[in-house]
Design an enzyme around this catalytic site. Structure first.
Site, short mmCIF file in Angstrom:
data_model
loop_
_atom_site.label_atom_id
_atom_site.label_comp_id
_atom_site.label_asym_id
_atom_site.label_seq_id
_atom_site.Cartn_x
_atom_site.Cartn_y
_atom_site.Cartn_z
N SER A 125 -2.55 5.36 -9.46
CA SER A 125 -2.10 4.13 -9.59
C SER A 125 -2.35 3.07 -8.46
O SER A 125 -2.15 1.83 -8.53
CB SER A 125 -0.52 3.98 -9.93
OG SER A 125 0.17 4.95 -9.04
N MET A 142 -1.95 12.27 -5.51
CA MET A 142 -2.17 12.04 -6.87
C MET A 142 -1.87 10.58 -7.10
O MET A 142 -2.23 9.88 -7.99
CB MET A 142 -1.45 13.13 -7.72
CG MET A 142 -1.86 12.92 -9.10
SD MET A 142 -3.69 12.98 -9.24
CE MET A 142 -4.20 14.52 -9.90
N CYS A 143 -0.62 10.05 -6.64
CA CYS A 143 0.09 8.81 -6.98
C CYS A 143 -1.09 7.90 -6.66
O CYS A 143 -1.26 6.90 -7.28
CB CYS A 143 1.29 8.68 -6.37
SG CYS A 143 1.34 8.83 -4.58
N THR A 144 -1.50 7.90 -5.34
CA THR A 144 -2.80 7.01 -4.92
C THR A 144 -3.81 6.87 -5.85
O THR A 144 -4.26 5.99 -6.27
CB THR A 144 -3.20 7.45 -3.46
OG1 THR A 144 -1.89 7.51 -2.71
CG2 THR A 144 -4.06 6.37 -2.94
#
Ligand SMILES: [Zn+2]
Length: 451
Positions: free
Chosen positions: A229, A224-226
């Site tokens: 952001s 999810m972080c990829t």
């Protein structure tokens, strides 16, 4: 097969009334004489063919792209007792390659249509269809019908693992020694676009599906972080729109679920993905890619299916007749760029969660939360479980720690996820039973506390 200029006899049904002179000559050449490539222990005889025609019982799992090819190949090689399982129905999009189906068959169960077709076309062949979910009925069927060989032509790793677990559960050990009569060989074929693989598994003896789980890339799920952001790939941009923008903006009204077959929906996702890509200087977002990511499409290539099914059917023939040395044990095929095949021997994994016969250790600190254990079971490359249900015996009572598949139990056990293992009453050396869709059997783990 009859010669091309001979009229084809088509009378359907089973029985031996439909034999004709020389019908099995092509197969007899392999079975009734020796050659430089025959198995060292092979003794030519007429019995192998009789066994194939009359006794050998084959179970084909899947009647899709690989399944149609497999049924055709097996039936034309002389196998007549064929059972086929598939829970799907024929879809228009199958017709370009699943050649046992016709436009009139759309909506009918694939297993039924495929069985009818082969039975009508190949005299004496008897294909028995099972048009339902393997997990519900297979237990009964596999135990009672005593198949000699199982061939999988599936597009799902979970289903493969389940079948693998099923065959492992049939193994009989006496004083720790495997009884070879309890082994049912599994021939597994898989394709993805221009790539494919075929493998021969002797459960309990050679590497099983779970032994080599790390070879299968987990389903494409980006962190999810990829997505949120640090996107780097066009796919990240589409996932961002699908997972974050769509639920936030609800472009087609409250609660309207993104439909991969609705061109307006895909168009919206495509446009937003382009904007996202532009912000991060990423190129390569197209309408087609957008739809591919949203629908998780793996393209099917008919010729890859043909190559892999041919390899699998050949292995069935080799094992059923004992005339040739089987594949040892993993063949990869790739014609994306040129044409490449390679065969290697996949090795058994000593601590395989499916076939090693020893409960695996799970190492956690007493202060770890149950959620961490759940994450480990689903995210570890060697386990890759789907929705594990964890139970333990605490103070002499069976206690369900977490179970996702039944809503009421999920609700009741959800608070456990944020509790520590210690607070749940678990102790060092504790046995944990884990049930999951990837296996018909409950898996045992031993909890080891780390300090
Ligand atoms: Zn294994």
């Amino acid at each position: 097969m009859a010669d091309a200029d001979e009229p084809m006899v088509v009378d359907g049904g089973s029985g031996r009334t439909c034999e004709w002179e020389g019908r099995w000559n092509h197969v007899k050449k392999f079975l009734e004489r020796s050659g430089p490539f025959t198995h060292p222990d092979f003794e030519p005889s007429t019995e192998s063919l009789q066994f194939m025609l009359e006794t050998c019982k084959i179970l084909v799992i899947g009647a899709g792209g690989l399944g149609c090819e497999l049924l055709k190949n097996l039936a034309l090689s002389g196998f007549r007792n064929i059972h086929v399982v598939d829970m799907d129905t024929v879809d228009v999009s199958n017709l370009n390659r699943q050649f046992l189906f016709r436009p009139d068959d759309v909506g009918r169960p694939k297993a039924d249509v495929a069985a009818d077709f082969v039975n009508n076309r190949i005299p004496g062949c008897c294909v028995v269809p099972y048009p339902f979910d393997r997990t519900i009925q297979m237990n009964v069927s596999v135990f009672h019908l005593e198949f000699h060989i199982i061939v999988c032509g599936l597009d799902s790793i979970v289903a493969r693992r389940w079948m693998n677990g099923m065959l492992l559960s049939l193994l009989v050990y006496e004083d720790g020694v495997l009884d070879p009569r309890s082994i049912v060989p599994l021939i597994d074929g898989g394709t993805e676009g221009f790539k494919g693989n075929a493998r021969v598994i002797l459960p309990g003896m050679t590497a099983c599906i779970d032994c080599t789980l790390e070879l299968y890339p987990p389903q494409i799920n980006f962190p999810m972080c990829t997505i949120a952001s640090m996107p780097r790939l066009p796919e990240h941009c589409v996932e961002y729109v699908r997972m974050l923008l769509w639920p936030k903006e609800m472009p087609f009204g409250d609660g309207v679920v993104l439909d991969g077959d609705d061109p307006e929906h895909i168009q919206w996702v495509y446009q937003r993905s382009l904007e996202r890509a532009a912000d991060f200087n990423i190129t390569g977002v197209t309408y087609r890619l957008t739809q591919g990511v949203v629908k998780r499409i793996i393209p099917a290539v008919a010729s890859t299916n043909a190559v892999i099914a041919a390899a699998c059917a050949t292995e069935v023939f080799k094992i059923a007749s004992s005339a040739y040395i089987p594949l040892n044990n993993y063949m990869v095929f790739n014609d994306v760029d040129g044409l490449y095949t390679y065969t290697f021997e996949a090795e058994r994994k000593e601590n395989c969660s499916a076939c090693s016969q020893v409960p695996l250790n799970l190492h956690f600190s007493p202060s770890s939360k149950l959620q961490e254990m759940l994450d480990h079971l689903t995210e570890s490359a060697s386990l890759q479980m789907k929705s594990p249900a964890i139970t333990a015996t605490v103070e002499g009572k069976n206690k369900t720690l977490y179970l996702q598949s039944v809503a009421s139990i999920e609700q009741r056990t959800r608070p456990n996820l944020s509790k520590t293992l210690k607070d749940l009453g678990l102790t060092d050396g504790q046995e944990l039973a884990v049930a999951d869709a990837t296996s018909p059997q409950t898996m045992l783990f031993r909890l080891r506390f780390t300090s």
